[in-house]
Scaffold this active site. Structure first.
Site, PDB file in Angstrom:
ATOM      1  CB  SER A 118      -0.282   9.624  -0.237  1.00 17.52           C
ATOM      2  OG  SER A 118      -1.073   8.758   0.558  1.00 17.52           O
TER       3      SER A 118
ATOM      4  CE  LYS B 250       1.799   6.525   2.892  1.00 13.40           C
ATOM      5  NZ  LYS B 250       1.527   7.724   2.061  1.00 13.40           N
TER       6      LYS B 250
END
Length: 287
Positions: free
Chosen positions: A91, A162
């Site tokens: 990701s 993230k």
């Protein structure tokens, strides 16, 4: 006993011992018996050899204690200073790749600093990305958490990595007619995105509440991030106090040994207005 001791000490090439004097025989006997069989006094080294060679090298107990002390030191270092973190998914590609081990700087936000736009952070998603605490055997969980803290196992299912796109007060909008993301009215060029990826296939217009973050992965088409939790409690926002630290270094594999490069993509983004933003027609956030 007395006869044997006298015979052992006699040198065959020397003259015979004189006959013992009855008046001093007891004293001579004590001297002869206290010696070794070769007539040489015992030394401390002889005592150590008799005890199994304790001085010949570190014992397994000492080795075990040193090993345990090293593990405790690493756990304390991991808890308070820098924690290894294994990247389990793609990701965050190309910035972080599957199998990378990063060091998370836990001091980055410890003394009053807060995450900034563009920072790559590790956070506990409980209550934002994950609604339920992980259940299981406490002993197994403790061992697993210790292994994860040392970078030997995959991170806990509630831990995520993230990039910070919006901080408290920011209005984040995606996407404009040309598919670009904007923060506080300024279009942001994102050079860290996976080539070929759009900033987002999901349109949104949100205002980030104070004390929270809007986070997204660099591989937008493969990242489950704030966009996927717009309808959840909290609206996909991550509380700042849930941030574990900032990802600063890639330490494994050796070929990727480097720092996590800072980005200047948000340098031109202004601070949010003092009176706050209003949310557009697609907004699902707060403001």
């Amino acid at each position: 006993m007395d006869t044997e001791a006298q015979h052992t000490e006699r040198d065959p090439s020397s003259p015979a011992d004189p006959q013992p004097d009855p008046a001093t025989d007891d004293g001579s006997r004590s001297v002869r018996v206290s010696g070794t069989s070769a007539g040489t006094p015992e030394t401390p080294e002889d005592d150590e050899d008799d005890e199994g060679g304790a001085g010949r090298g570190p014992s397994w107990r000492r080795t075990g204690l040193v090993g345990a002390a090293c593990v405790v030191f690493l756990l304390l270092l991991s808890h308070f200073v820098a924690q290894p973190f294994l990247i389990p998914s793609g990701s965050m590609e190309p910035t972080l790749q599957v199998g990378d081990r990063i060091l998370v700087n836990k001091l980055a936000y410890r003394f009053g600093s807060e995450p900034r736009r563009g920072d790559v952070v590790v956070f506990d998603g409980t209550g934002s990305f994950v609604q339920e605490e992980r259940a299981g055997d406490p002993v197994t969980g403790l061992v697993r958490d210790a292994a994860a803290a040392l970078g030997l196992a995959a991170p806990d299912e509630t831990d995520f990595v993230k990039r910070v796109v919006g901080v408290g007060g920011d209005r984040v909008v995606c996407c404009d007619a040309k598919g670009r993301l904007s923060v506080n009215g300024v279009r942001v060029r994102e050079p860290y995105l996976t080539p070929g990826d759009r900033p987002s296939d999901v349109p949104f217009d949100i205002v980030v509440p104070p004390g929270t973050l809007w986070v997204m992965g660099d591989h937008r088409s493969q990242s489950s991030d704030s966009r996927d939790h717009l309808g959840s409690p909290g609206g996909g926002m991550v509380p700042v106090d849930k941030v574990v630290g900032r990802a600063d270094w890639i330490v494994w594999p050796v070929a990727r040994w480097t720092t996590v490069t800072e980005t200047d993509a948000y340098d031109s983004v202004p601070a949010p207005p003092a009176g706050g933003h209003t949310v557009g027609p697609r907004g699902s956030g707060h403001g």
